[in-house]
Design a protein around this motif. Structure first.
Motif, PDB file in Angstrom:
ATOM      1  N   TYR A 151       0.849  -1.185   0.000  1.00 33.26           N
ATOM      2  CA  TYR A 151       0.000   0.000   0.000  1.00 33.26           C
ATOM      3  C   TYR A 151       0.886   1.237   0.000  1.00 33.26           C
ATOM      4  O   TYR A 151       2.082   1.157   0.297  1.00 33.26           O
ATOM      5  N   THR A 152       0.299   2.364  -0.358  1.00 36.34           N
ATOM      6  CA  THR A 152       1.021   3.634  -0.355  1.00 36.34           C
ATOM      7  C   THR A 152       0.322   4.607   0.585  1.00 36.34           C
ATOM      8  O   THR A 152      -0.872   4.471   0.877  1.00 36.34           O
ATOM      9  N   LEU A 153       1.092   5.594   1.050  1.00 36.34           N
ATOM     10  CA  LEU A 153       0.524   6.605   1.939  1.00 36.34           C
ATOM     11  C   LEU A 153       1.132   7.958   1.622  1.00 36.34           C
ATOM     12  O   LEU A 153       2.348   8.080   1.471  1.00 36.34           O
ATOM     13  N   ASP A 154       0.281   8.968   1.517  1.00 39.45           N
ATOM     14  CA  ASP A 154       0.700  10.340   1.295  1.00 39.45           C
ATOM     15  C   ASP A 154       1.295  10.908   2.583  1.00 39.45           C
ATOM     16  O   ASP A 154       0.830  10.597   3.687  1.00 39.45           O
ATOM     17  N   HIS A 155       2.303  11.747   2.446  1.00 42.51           N
ATOM     18  CA  HIS A 155       2.996  12.278   3.619  1.00 42.51           C
ATOM     19  C   HIS A 155       2.108  13.089   4.542  1.00 42.51           C
ATOM     20  O   HIS A 155       2.415  13.253   5.733  1.00 42.51           O
ATOM     21  N   ARG A 156       0.996  13.618   4.028  1.00 41.29           N
ATOM     22  CA  ARG A 156       0.132  14.479   4.834  1.00 41.29           C
ATOM     23  C   ARG A 156      -0.852  13.710   5.705  1.00 41.29           C
ATOM     24  O   ARG A 156      -1.485  14.294   6.600  1.00 41.29           O
ATOM     25  N   VAL A 157      -0.995  12.413   5.481  1.00 39.63           N
ATOM     26  CA  VAL A 157      -1.985  11.622   6.209  1.00 39.63           C
ATOM     27  C   VAL A 157      -1.493  11.307   7.622  1.00 39.63           C
ATOM     28  O   VAL A 157      -0.393  10.797   7.815  1.00 39.63           O
TER      29      VAL A 157
END
Length: 218
Positions: A151-157
């Motif tokens: 999975y991927t995650l945006d730095h702002r989350v």
């Protein structure tokens, strides 16, 4: 090590998706073979390995330099208290090698509530926390990641990731280049202003690498 480095560097330079790059090196034997090789003489590679404040072992396997992409291994060998809620300085992809990881995501309202937020900076000697006001967190989503899943995650989350079963829980993480200088952290326990990083002894590093390589071979 050179083969793994070249594959990741080439993929990122071409604008490839981090999740696809990471999944390939985790499933085609490239990362496993690299860890087996490095585990024989980990001290000769000088990689940064330590126990993270959130309870997992963190091994920085590869990086072309400061503020660039990096490949890391995270390993939880036993249950730990719930981790801190935090965002990141970079976007990242994660591949679950073994065990199960539960991820919760949060919204944040500043200037109200009973949770203490901190601005976190990182240096070679540790983590440095600066109070950043009170806030109110609300959980907005939850998902469980299982072996073989990426999975991927945006730095702002803002999120929290906790091991739930199948120890050791191991993930490979491919982080992107830094896109900001600090992170936001809302800890379950109020830390002092600084937390020192204590490098692991090389015997422990070798054991953790061998364990990860073994699980990648399953």
């Amino acid at each position: 090590m050179e083969q793994l480095f070249s594959f990741i560097e080439s993929g990122i330079s071409r604008g490839g998706e981090a999740e696809e790059i990471l999944s390939e090196v985790c499933t085609d034997g490239t990362l496993r073979d690299c860890l087996i090789s490095v585990s024989k003489e980990p001290e000769s590679h000088g990689m940064l390995c330590y126990r993270h404040p959130n309870g997992f072992y963190k091994m920085k396997v590869l990086s072309p330099g400061t503020h660039a992409w990096a490949l890391r291994i995270h390993l939880w060998d036993a249950p730990v208290p719930p981790s801190d809620v935090h965002d990141h300085r970079w976007n990242f992809a994660s591949f679950v090698v073994s065990g199960q990881l539960q991820e919760s995501q949060f919204s944040i309202v500043r200037g109200t509530g009973s949770d203490q937020a901190f601005t976190l900076t990182r240096s070679m000697d540790g983590y440095h926390y600066m109070p950043d006001g009170m806030c109110q967190l609300a959980e907005v989503g939850r998902r469980t990641h299982t072996p073989g899943q990426a999975y991927t995650l945006d730095h702002r989350v803002l999120h929290r990731a906790d091991p739930v079963s199948g120890y050791p829980v191991i993930t490979a993480v491919l982080q992107g280049r830094d896109v900001k200088d600090t992170t936001t952290v809302v800890p379950g326990t109020v830390w002092s202003s600084d937390l020192a990083v204590r490098p692991l002894d090389w015997e422990t590093v070798a054991r953790l690498m061998e364990t990860t390589a073994e699980r990648l071979g399953v």
